[in-house]
Design an enzyme around this catalytic site. Structure first.
Site, mmCIF file in Angstrom:
data_model
loop_
_atom_site.group_PDB
_atom_site.id
_atom_site.type_symbol
_atom_site.label_atom_id
_atom_site.label_comp_id
_atom_site.label_asym_id
_atom_site.label_seq_id
_atom_site.Cartn_x
_atom_site.Cartn_y
_atom_site.Cartn_z
ATOM 1 N N GLY A 135 0.815 -1.204 0.000
ATOM 2 C CA GLY A 135 0.000 0.000 0.000
ATOM 3 C C GLY A 135 0.853 1.260 0.000
ATOM 4 N N ASN A 138 -3.077 8.821 14.561
ATOM 5 C CA ASN A 138 -2.266 9.713 13.735
ATOM 6 C C ASN A 138 -0.840 9.731 14.257
ATOM 7 O OD1 ASN A 138 -1.201 12.003 12.246
ATOM 8 N ND2 ASN A 138 -3.320 12.617 11.898
ATOM 9 N N ALA A 171 -2.258 4.155 17.165
ATOM 10 C CA ALA A 171 -2.207 5.612 17.030
ATOM 11 C C ALA A 171 -3.045 6.056 15.842
ATOM 12 C CB ALA A 171 -0.760 6.076 16.861
ATOM 13 N N LYS A 185 -11.313 6.854 1.655
ATOM 14 C CA LYS A 185 -11.186 6.521 3.079
ATOM 15 C C LYS A 185 -12.446 5.805 3.538
ATOM 16 C CE LYS A 185 -10.035 8.420 7.641
ATOM 17 N NZ LYS A 185 -9.026 7.356 7.892
ATOM 18 N N HIS A 201 -10.717 14.180 4.118
ATOM 19 C CA HIS A 201 -9.883 13.101 3.584
ATOM 20 C C HIS A 201 -10.314 12.774 2.156
ATOM 21 C CE1 HIS A 201 -8.718 12.453 7.806
ATOM 22 N NE2 HIS A 201 -7.675 11.831 7.317
#
Length: 266
Positions: free
Chosen positions: A13, A127, A125, A159, A155
């Site tokens: 990815g 971010n 996390a 997404k 976004h």
């Protein structure tokens, strides 16, 4: 000092390739496995746009972890896969560093208990951008003094989850220091369902999904005769890599699962 051995899931990815590149460029880290069911048996270094590194992408996470003896697994995949991948890593005693969003509170609690049982550290996390973490911290501080707040996050249209993990984490941090306050006119009515956004602890979160957008978030505070806007913009996936690098090196030093990169920032 021994190198930290790293496995990367979702290696094919866009985020996964950046992670592979980051690991290969850091002499204190060693890429020992790259996993992606759709990438095919290709050298991970070549897949990331670098030279050949000798690690062939594996389609099976279980096989890769069984063979690689990794210390840390970094996951930037999709919500449907990340939970299973994290369980798999913990079962092998591999510390998960997860940048994929969409985990439920119950799943986070379960993974925390499993990490404790295994005696390993872990991190989820929403971010890894240091700027985004500062934005969240500043927003929480501002909400003590300006409790009327709304969040708008932007976004790309591919997404999967809405609102974003960053928006949810921001809302959680605000709610820790701000009592619930139902905003707006008490007689307010939506003539189009959802026009006011998602409701969270009295305030609203709005999710924008458009092609051409990468990742931005704006936290807007309103007061008498004034507004305050705290905004963070990400333009490139490479901007997350310093945070991921810090996380890999920190996660080998503690036991238990931590939710939120802000808890391990120096």
């Amino acid at each position: 000092m021994d190198k930290i051995k790293v496995a990367v899931t979702g290696a094919g990815g866009r985020m996964g390739r950046e992670v592979v590149k980051m690991v290969l460029e850091d002499e204190s880290l060693q890429l020992v496995a790259a996993i992606d069911p759709s990438a095919g048996p290709i050298d991970a270094g070549i897949l990331a746009g670098m030279g050949q590194c000798g690690v062939v992408v594996n389609a099976s996470l279980e096989d890769a972890l069984r063979q690689a003896n990794a210390d840390v697994m970094i996951d930037f995949t999709v919500p449907q896969a990340a939970y299973k991948n994290t369980l798999e890593a913990i079962s092998f005693g591999v510390r998960p560093v997860i940048g994929t969003t969409g985990f439920t509170p119950a799943q986070i609690e379960e993974l925390q208990q499993l990490c404790e049982q295994k005696g390993i550290g872990g991190l989820i996390a929403p971010n890894f951008s240091i700027g985004a973490i500062l934005m969240m911290k500043f927003a929480a501080e501002a909400s003590k003094y300006m409790p009327h707040v709304e969040i708008i996050e932007y976004h790309g249209d591919q997404k999967l989850d809405a609102p974003s993990g960053t928006a949810v984490k921001t809302a959680e941090l605000i709610s820790e220091v701000r009592e619930e306050l139902k905003q707006g006119n008490p007689k307010e009515e939506e003539t189009i369902e959802g026009a006011r956004g998602g409701y969270y602890n009295g305030f609203r979160i709005h999710s924008v999904r458009l092609p051409g957008v990468f990742a931005q978030q704006e936290v807007i505070f309103g007061g008498y005769g004034q507004t305050l806007k705290i905004r963070h913009d990400s333009y490139d996936r490479a901007g997350y890599m310093p945070g991921v690098n810090i996380a890999v090196k920190k996660v080998v030093t503690y036991t238990g699962l931590i939710y939120g990169f802000e808890h391990i920032m120096d």
